[in-house]
Design a protein around this motif. Structure first.
Motif, PDB file in Angstrom:
ATOM      1  N   LEU A 209      38.837  38.449  53.570  1.00  0.00           N
ATOM      2  CA  LEU A 209      39.486  38.367  52.269  1.00  0.00           C
ATOM      3  C   LEU A 209      40.711  37.454  52.329  1.00  0.00           C
ATOM      4  O   LEU A 209      41.272  37.200  53.386  1.00  0.00           O
ATOM      5  CB  LEU A 209      39.903  39.764  51.801  1.00  0.00           C
ATOM      6  CG  LEU A 209      38.774  40.779  51.579  1.00  0.00           C
ATOM      7  CD1 LEU A 209      39.353  42.134  51.225  1.00  0.00           C
ATOM      8  CD2 LEU A 209      37.827  40.299  50.482  1.00  0.00           C
ATOM      9  N   HIS A 210      41.103  36.980  51.157  1.00  0.00           N
ATOM     10  CA  HIS A 210      42.304  36.153  51.018  1.00  0.00           C
ATOM     11  C   HIS A 210      43.151  36.703  49.876  1.00  0.00           C
ATOM     12  O   HIS A 210      42.605  37.215  48.893  1.00  0.00           O
ATOM     13  CB  HIS A 210      41.924  34.692  50.737  1.00  0.00           C
ATOM     14  CG  HIS A 210      41.157  34.046  51.842  1.00  0.00           C
ATOM     15  ND1 HIS A 210      41.749  33.573  52.990  1.00  0.00           N
ATOM     16  CD2 HIS A 210      39.818  33.815  51.987  1.00  0.00           C
ATOM     17  CE1 HIS A 210      40.828  33.060  53.782  1.00  0.00           C
ATOM     18  NE2 HIS A 210      39.644  33.200  53.200  1.00  0.00           N
TER      19      HIS A 210
ATOM     20  N   ALA B 132      43.555  41.056  53.035  1.00  0.00           N
ATOM     21  CA  ALA B 132      42.640  41.333  54.140  1.00  0.00           C
ATOM     22  C   ALA B 132      43.169  42.466  55.009  1.00  0.00           C
ATOM     23  O   ALA B 132      42.428  43.385  55.392  1.00  0.00           O
ATOM     24  CB  ALA B 132      42.459  40.062  54.978  1.00  0.00           C
TER      25      ALA B 132
ATOM     26  N   THR C 253      36.184  42.868  55.826  1.00  0.00           N
ATOM     27  CA  THR C 253      37.442  42.939  55.073  1.00  0.00           C
ATOM     28  C   THR C 253      38.419  41.862  55.532  1.00  0.00           C
ATOM     29  O   THR C 253      39.270  41.422  54.755  1.00  0.00           O
ATOM     30  CB  THR C 253      38.097  44.323  55.257  1.00  0.00           C
ATOM     31  OG1 THR C 253      38.253  44.592  56.661  1.00  0.00           O
ATOM     32  CG2 THR C 253      37.246  45.422  54.634  1.00  0.00           C
TER      33      THR C 253
END
Length: 208
Positions: free
Chosen positions: A73-74, A79, A70
């Motif tokens: 993520l961006h 995130a 996780t």
């Protein structure tokens, strides 16, 4: 007789047994772990560094389902939100372990590695150095409080006479069993909104 194919005792079994005791009773002792495994207490100590070592094995078991992907993520807030939800689910499965683990220093390398990534995520997003630990600690408080709340009774406010607290009774009926999830969503959204205001702020001369 030949040696058994599988070792009678190892760190994984010790951790799993201690967590089972915590799930059942809220705590454990090393002699209890040994009795349940059918070994001498001294045998457990051959594999761990005292009770603190067993606590860290319990931590390892609890965080097994915490998804570090996780954090890939961006942008950073997506995130952080996804990691918080994974974190909450991991601890909600073992609510009785929360007080045990949150009063002991974290030493598990894989857990330290995830917090290092969170610290890096915040630093790269522009948080001032002296804001990083308050944000991490605040997120811990939010997530673990909510994980504990998930194990609470569905009805937390017992209103026997609704005329004495009519608005509370009505609100509780409307919200129903979704109370814990909705409260978490609300609190996490507010927390992240505040954090977005901190990100990228001028670190000032004391935080280069």
């Amino acid at each position: 007789m030949g040696r058994p194919r599988k070792a009678l005792l190892d760190r994984a079994r010790i951790g799993a047994t201690a967590l089972q005791l915590v799930d059942e009773k809220g705590d454990f002792t090393v002699p209890e772990v040994a009795r349940r495994l059918g070994v001498q207490t001294a045998s457990v100590y051959h594999h761990v560094d005292g009770r603190a070592g067993v606590v860290e094995l319990v931590r390892e078991r609890v965080v097994e389902s915490l998804d570090p992907a996780t954090l890939d993520l961006h942008p950073w807030d997506a995130a952080l939100e996804a990691w918080a939800r994974s974190y909450r689910a991991a601890f909600a499965a073992h609510p009785r372990a929360i007080s045990l683990l949150m009063t002991s220093p974290v030493r598990v390398p894989r857990v330290i590695a995830q917090y290092e990534r969170v610290a890096g995520l915040l630093t790269d997003a522009g948080f001032a150095r002296d804001e990083v630990m308050p944000v991490i600690t605040g997120l811990d408080n939010l997530v673990l409080g909510s994980a504990l709340d998930m194990s609470a009774p569905e009805v937390m406010w017992v209103v026997e006479d609704e005329s004495a607290a009519p608005r509370l009774a009505a609100a509780q009926k409307v919200t129903g069993p979704a109370r814990a999830d909705r409260a978490f969503d609300l609190t996490l959204a507010g927390f992240l909104a505040h954090c977005r205001g901190l990100a990228g702020s001028d670190p000032g001369p004391e935080n280069p």
